[in-house]
Design an enzyme around this catalytic site. Structure first.
Site, short mmCIF file in Angstrom:
data_model
loop_
_atom_site.label_atom_id
_atom_site.label_comp_id
_atom_site.label_asym_id
_atom_site.label_seq_id
_atom_site.Cartn_x
_atom_site.Cartn_y
_atom_site.Cartn_z
N TYR A 1 0.80 -1.23 0.00
CA TYR A 1 0.00 0.00 0.00
C TYR A 1 0.84 1.28 0.00
CZ TYR A 1 -4.49 -2.34 0.23
OH TYR A 1 -5.60 -3.09 -0.09
N GLU B 1 -8.95 -7.21 4.13
CA GLU B 1 -8.12 -8.25 3.51
C GLU B 1 -7.51 -9.17 4.56
OE1 GLU B 1 -5.52 -5.87 1.11
OE2 GLU B 1 -7.21 -5.16 -0.10
N TYR C 1 -13.41 -18.28 -7.67
CA TYR C 1 -12.28 -18.63 -8.55
C TYR C 1 -11.03 -18.88 -7.72
CZ TYR C 1 -11.43 -13.63 -7.70
OH TYR C 1 -11.24 -12.41 -7.10
N ARG D 1 -3.16 -15.58 -13.07
CA ARG D 1 -4.47 -15.46 -13.70
C ARG D 1 -5.52 -16.08 -12.77
NH1 ARG D 1 -1.60 -12.88 -16.33
NH2 ARG D 1 -1.42 -12.68 -18.61
N ASN D 2 -6.72 -15.49 -12.79
CA ASN D 2 -7.85 -16.04 -12.03
C ASN D 2 -8.66 -16.95 -12.95
OD1 ASN D 2 -8.30 -12.75 -10.66
ND2 ASN D 2 -7.24 -14.45 -9.69
N SER E 1 -12.22 -19.43 -12.81
CA SER E 1 -13.39 -19.86 -12.05
C SER E 1 -13.33 -21.37 -11.81
CB SER E 1 -14.67 -19.53 -12.82
OG SER E 1 -14.83 -18.13 -12.94
N ILE F 1 -17.01 -19.12 -22.32
CA ILE F 1 -16.33 -19.66 -21.14
C ILE F 1 -16.97 -19.19 -19.85
CG2 ILE F 1 -14.65 -17.79 -20.98
CD1 ILE F 1 -14.05 -21.59 -20.41
N GLY F 2 -17.90 -18.24 -19.93
CA GLY F 2 -18.64 -17.81 -18.75
C GLY F 2 -19.46 -18.91 -18.12
N ILE F 3 -19.58 -20.06 -18.79
CA ILE F 3 -20.31 -21.19 -18.24
C ILE F 3 -19.62 -21.77 -17.01
CG2 ILE F 3 -19.15 -22.90 -19.69
CD1 ILE F 3 -22.87 -22.90 -18.59
#
Length: 412
Positions: free
Chosen positions: A95, A137, A190, A205-206, A208, A279-281
């Site tokens: 930060y 967090e 994810y 990378r994230n 799901s 790919i949102g499935i």
């Protein structure tokens, strides 16, 4: 707490932030990566090169300034950012780096407009927000680490299976290399995968989780993006997963995160409408499987839009679930023209996922909506639900980018 002078000054900068915010954030990222290259692996290069990250930050800064005296309205945005930060292992020590470069960028971009009073007010405002984010967090890190099977940081997972779901999508079944347990998660969340780069660094990378919680593995289903070209980072990780990683290899994985998930405590009788494009499935399938078990008496409607049958994943899975659960109906929508020898009858049609299709498949507009997919799909669905007057509490989605972009309808 912030003093009234600081609040007044920060709010007075809203017009200039709205006009020059993206210029400011572009300068900020360029400056930070030059002065503090150690933080570069925490950011997605493709989002940087495409300008998505800069626009998202510009919108967030302007929204914070406009609502600094009423932060309750930003609660959802703070939770979204918290989950993204935790997924990428942002820690308190990062930060001050961000703050120093942000304040310096304000000075360098705004010039004479960045008076001492403005810089002082924004320093206080940033410190105030940083304390809120660090505290939230910390809670998420602790929750992830203390749950059964949980951990903090990255953990090695072995690829147990690699399954081709379509011509462009492959599933990876991951189990802890240490033989320990897999923590539970919320359907729709994810995980973060970290891998090496050609330059010897790392990138994240994230992805799901595409199966329901409660298994002894994580499953991610990854679409292979267009082959990356020199200097263009898009698709680097997805191509590496598809082409280089095999059964027995290990991946570095961070704990499940995300604020897009099914609320299984919500036992409303209204229909549950789950919509995905491409790919949102992946998160939608996890949500669907969980809903069928947790809410067996609820009507569930699934609409999956794809280019064509070759690239579509999980069609047979959805059809099998539909046969097993009488309360579930599934419809497939394809934007490409039908190929010779392929039939699109019954629960399949040609076109885009639009308001006319949705309304023809649901018993009532008064439903709970979950959707995920490419930006044009997301914008159109959001716009249609807004026009229908659906309450915000019944609309759930995951969208990376300036929230303002959702307010304008777009063609798919």
């Amino acid at each position: 707490m912030l003093d009234q002078k600081a609040i007044r000054i920060v709010k007075s900068t809203v017009p200039i932030l709205q006009e020059h915010g993206e210029t400011l954030t572009k300068h900020f990222y360029k400056r930070m990566f030059a002065h503090n290259p150690e933080v570069a692996p925490l950011f997605n290069n493709s989002n940087q090169s495409g300008g998505t990250q800069q626009r998202a930050l510009a919108g967030a800064i302007a929204a914070y300034a406009a609502n600094i005296d009423n932060l309750e309205v930003l609660g959802g945005a703070i939770e979204l950012i918290t989950n993204k930060h935790v997924s990428l292992q942002i820690k308190p020590e990062h930060y001050p780096i961000v703050g120093e470069n942000l304040l310096a960028s304000i000075k360098e971009v705004l010039g004479d407009g960045a008076t001492d009073d403005v810089i002082d007010a924004w320093a206080k405002a940033y410190g105030f927000l940083a304390d809120i984010m660090i505290g939230r967090e910390k809670q998420v890190y602790e929750d992830n680490a203390t749950k059964e099977g949980g951990w903090e940081g990255f953990r090695s997972f072995k690829i147990e299976r690699k399954v081709e779901e379509s011509s462009v999508i492959t599933s990876f079944y991951l189990k802890p290399e240490d033989g320990g347990k897999v923590p539970s998660y919320l359907a729709g969340q994810y995980i973060t995968v970290r891998t090496s780069t050609p330059e010897g660094g790392t990138t994240m990378r994230n992805y799901s989780l595409s199966d329901k919680p409660g298994n002894d593995y994580f499953r991610i289903s990854v679409k292979k993006e267009t082959d990356p070209q020199p200097g263009i980072p898009d698709g680097y990780v997805s191509n590496k997963l598809h082409k280089e990683y095999e059964v027995g290899d290990t991946l570095e994985v961070a704990p499940p995160c995300g604020d897009f998930y099914l609320n299984t405590h919500d036992q409303h009788k209204r229909p549950l409408v789950l919509m995905a494009a491409g790919i949102g499935i992946t998160p939608i399938l996890s949500i669907l499987q969980t809903a069928l078990e947790a809410m067996p008496e609820r009507d569930v409607i699934v609409i999956h839009g794809s280019l064509n049958e070759d690239v579509q994943a999980f069609k047979s899975t959805l059809e099998a679930l539909s046969e097993k659960h009488p309360k579930l109906s599934v419809h497939f929508r394809y934007s490409d023209p039908v190929k010779e020898g392929v039939s699109r009858e019954g629960n399949a049609s040609t076109g885009f996922v639009d308001a006319e299709l949705i309304e023809s498949l649901i018993p009532s507009r008064h439903a709970d909506y979950y959707f995920c997919g490419p930006k044009p799909f997301m914008v159109n669905i959001y716009h249609e639900l807004l026009m229908w007057g659906i309450p915000a509490s019944q609309v759930h989605f995951e969208f990376f980018g300036p929230r303002e972009a959702l307010e304008k309808p777009a063609a798919v």
